[in-house]
Design an enzyme around this catalytic site. Structure first.
Site, PDB file in Angstrom:
ATOM      1  CG  ASN A   9      75.213 -24.212   4.393  1.00  0.00           C
ATOM      2  OD1 ASN A   9      74.726 -24.800   5.359  1.00  0.00           O
ATOM      3  ND2 ASN A   9      75.336 -24.795   3.208  1.00  0.00           N
ATOM      4  CG  HIS A 148      69.787 -31.982   0.221  1.00  0.00           C
ATOM      5  ND1 HIS A 148      69.856 -33.353   0.341  1.00  0.00           N
ATOM      6  CD2 HIS A 148      70.730 -31.490   1.056  1.00  0.00           C
ATOM      7  CE1 HIS A 148      70.794 -33.676   1.219  1.00  0.00           C
ATOM      8  NE2 HIS A 148      71.337 -32.567   1.675  1.00  0.00           N
ATOM      9  NE  ARG A 207      72.280 -37.065   7.852  1.00  0.00           N
ATOM     10  CZ  ARG A 207      72.051 -35.967   7.134  1.00  0.00           C
ATOM     11  NH1 ARG A 207      70.853 -35.750   6.628  1.00  0.00           N
ATOM     12  NH2 ARG A 207      73.011 -35.111   6.907  1.00  0.00           N
ATOM     13  CD  GLU A 347      73.263 -26.787  -0.994  1.00  0.00           C
ATOM     14  OE1 GLU A 347      74.456 -27.152  -0.937  1.00  0.00           O
ATOM     15  OE2 GLU A 347      72.393 -27.210  -0.230  1.00  0.00           O
TER      16      GLU A 347
END
Ligand SMILES: Nc1ncnc2c1ncn2[C@@H]1O[C@H](COP(=O)(O)OP(=O)(O)O)[C@@H](O)[C@H]1O
Ligand SMILES: CC(=O)OP(=O)(O)O
Ligand SMILES: [Mg+2]
Length: 360
Positions: A9, A148, A207, A347
């Site tokens: 990742n 996501h 962000r 994940e």
């Protein structure tokens, strides 16, 4: 799950890896503040026992419309992921480096890309479409993709298992460095807060999340900024960092405790945005079974969970303060209309499972 799989990742400034053997984790780690991804990956690969490796699975953030399932890496996939760099400028370049280095160092091992966008390909047109000039939007592929997805898919499925209701309607709140909400109806994404890029929606570490797009015109026309400067402002110098000076929620919380007003404002904006999405997605789903928090902030910050859902008792949403502080899995009171859960995201495990399925 059988076989040895390495999951990579690669983020904008970190490389996370995990080596699985038949579903068990043999090794895992994270290299942070990475500037040279290739050197970092060479170091990681040199330390691992990769004998019998069946595949390498890569997290790839943007797969556009071309990829809606895990896919074997080939030259075409690499060129599509490269063409999508402007739509995920913080992520796709690092993901590509991971793919290219792994291909170079492990040329005999199949590589699989698992896309953040894939889970959201089931969104109905009413949720995926922006109300723009139709032909312009079509020509440039402008619509909501969502991100996501691997996390939202895993966490919503796990929520269904924990509730003994596999067809549950769930709002998943992935609150990490990037953050997004997703409304999941019986295992399918029906809408999500990120969009064409991973910039809109919830407030994130650096962000902005949602803003009026006319702010961009104003900063260019009146503020005299260049477009790249505005891009950098919204992606890297906004969110928690823009408001409080720090992007890590732990630092925001310690400043709040010390009475810092800007940190308090950042916290309030962050949690208020989450609450707005919870209300909107409750309406979209019509019937809601559960709200699930996940990722670094969602899993570890009880005050964020409490503030984000405060005052929603009339909607059947309640957080039990003792359970919440103790970090229990179910943090709503017994008998609540809507279960509130904390489920650690997995994940890497999900990517490993999908990678093995793609090569077998
Ligand atoms: N104990 C904690 N309390 C509050 N926030 C935390 C805690 N631990 C981690 N975090 C937050 O989680 C964020 C990272 O989340 P993570 O899911 O690991 O993100 P990513 O995978 O995008 O790097 C950190 O920036 C930090 O703000
Ligand atoms: C898509 C995205 O925002 O990912 P991350 O949270 O890893 O930055
Ligand atoms: Mg993450």
């Amino acid at each position: 799950m059988t076989g040895r799989v390495l999951v990579l990742n690669c983020g904008s400034s970190s490389v996370k890896y995990r080596l699985f053997d038949d579903g068990e984790t043999l090794a895992k780690g994270i290299a942070e503040r990475v500037t040279d991804h290739e050197a970092a990956l060479r170091d990681i690969l040199a330390q691992l026992d990769l004998t019998g490796l069946v595949a390498v699975g890569h997290r790839v953030v943007h797969g556009g419309t071309r990829f809606s399932a895990p896919s074997l890496v080939d030259d075409e996939l690499i060129s599509v992921v490269r063409d999508l760099i402007p739509l995920a400028p913080l992520h796709n370049p690092a993901n590509l480096t991971g793919i290219e280095v792994a291909r170079k160092l492990l040329p005999e091992v199949p590589q699989v890309a698992v896309f953040d966008t894939a889970f959201h390909r089931t969104m109905p047109p009413a949720a995926a479409t922006y109300a723009l000039d139709y032909e312009v939007a079509e020509r440039f592929g402008i619509h909501r993709y969502g991100f996501h997805g691997t996390s939202h898919a895993y966490v919503s499925r796990r929520t269904g298992e924990l509730l003994g209701k596999p067809e549950a309607n769930v709002i998943t709140l992935h609150l990490g460095n990037g953050a997004s909400a997703c409304a999941v109806r019986a295992g399918r994404s029906v809408t999500t807060s990120m969009g064409f890029t991973p910039l809109p929606g919830l407030v994130m570490g650096t962000r902005s999340g949602d803003i009026d797009p006319a702010v961009v015109f104003h900063l260019v026309r009146v503020g005299g900024m260049g477009l790249d400067e505005v891009d950098e402002l919204l992606n890297q110098r906004s969110g928690l960092k823009g408001l409080s000076g720090v992007n890590d929620m732990r630092d925001v919380l310690s400043r709040v405790a010390a009475g810092d007003e800007r940190a308090q404002l950042a916290f309030d904006v962050y949690c208020t945005r989450i609450k707005s999405y919870v209300g909107a997605y409750y309406a979209q789903l019509g019937a809601l079974d559960a709200i699930t928090f996940t990722a670094g902030v969602g899993e570890n910050a009880p005050v964020v969970r409490a503030a984000s859902l405060a005052g929603l008792e009339r909607l059947g949403i309640e957080v039990d303060p003792v359970r919440n502080a103790a970090g229990e899995t179910v943090i709503s009171p017994d008998g609540a209309d809507i279960a509130v859960l904390v489920v650690p995201t997995e994940e890497e495990l999900e990517i490993a499972t999908q990678t093995l399925a793609a090569v077998s």
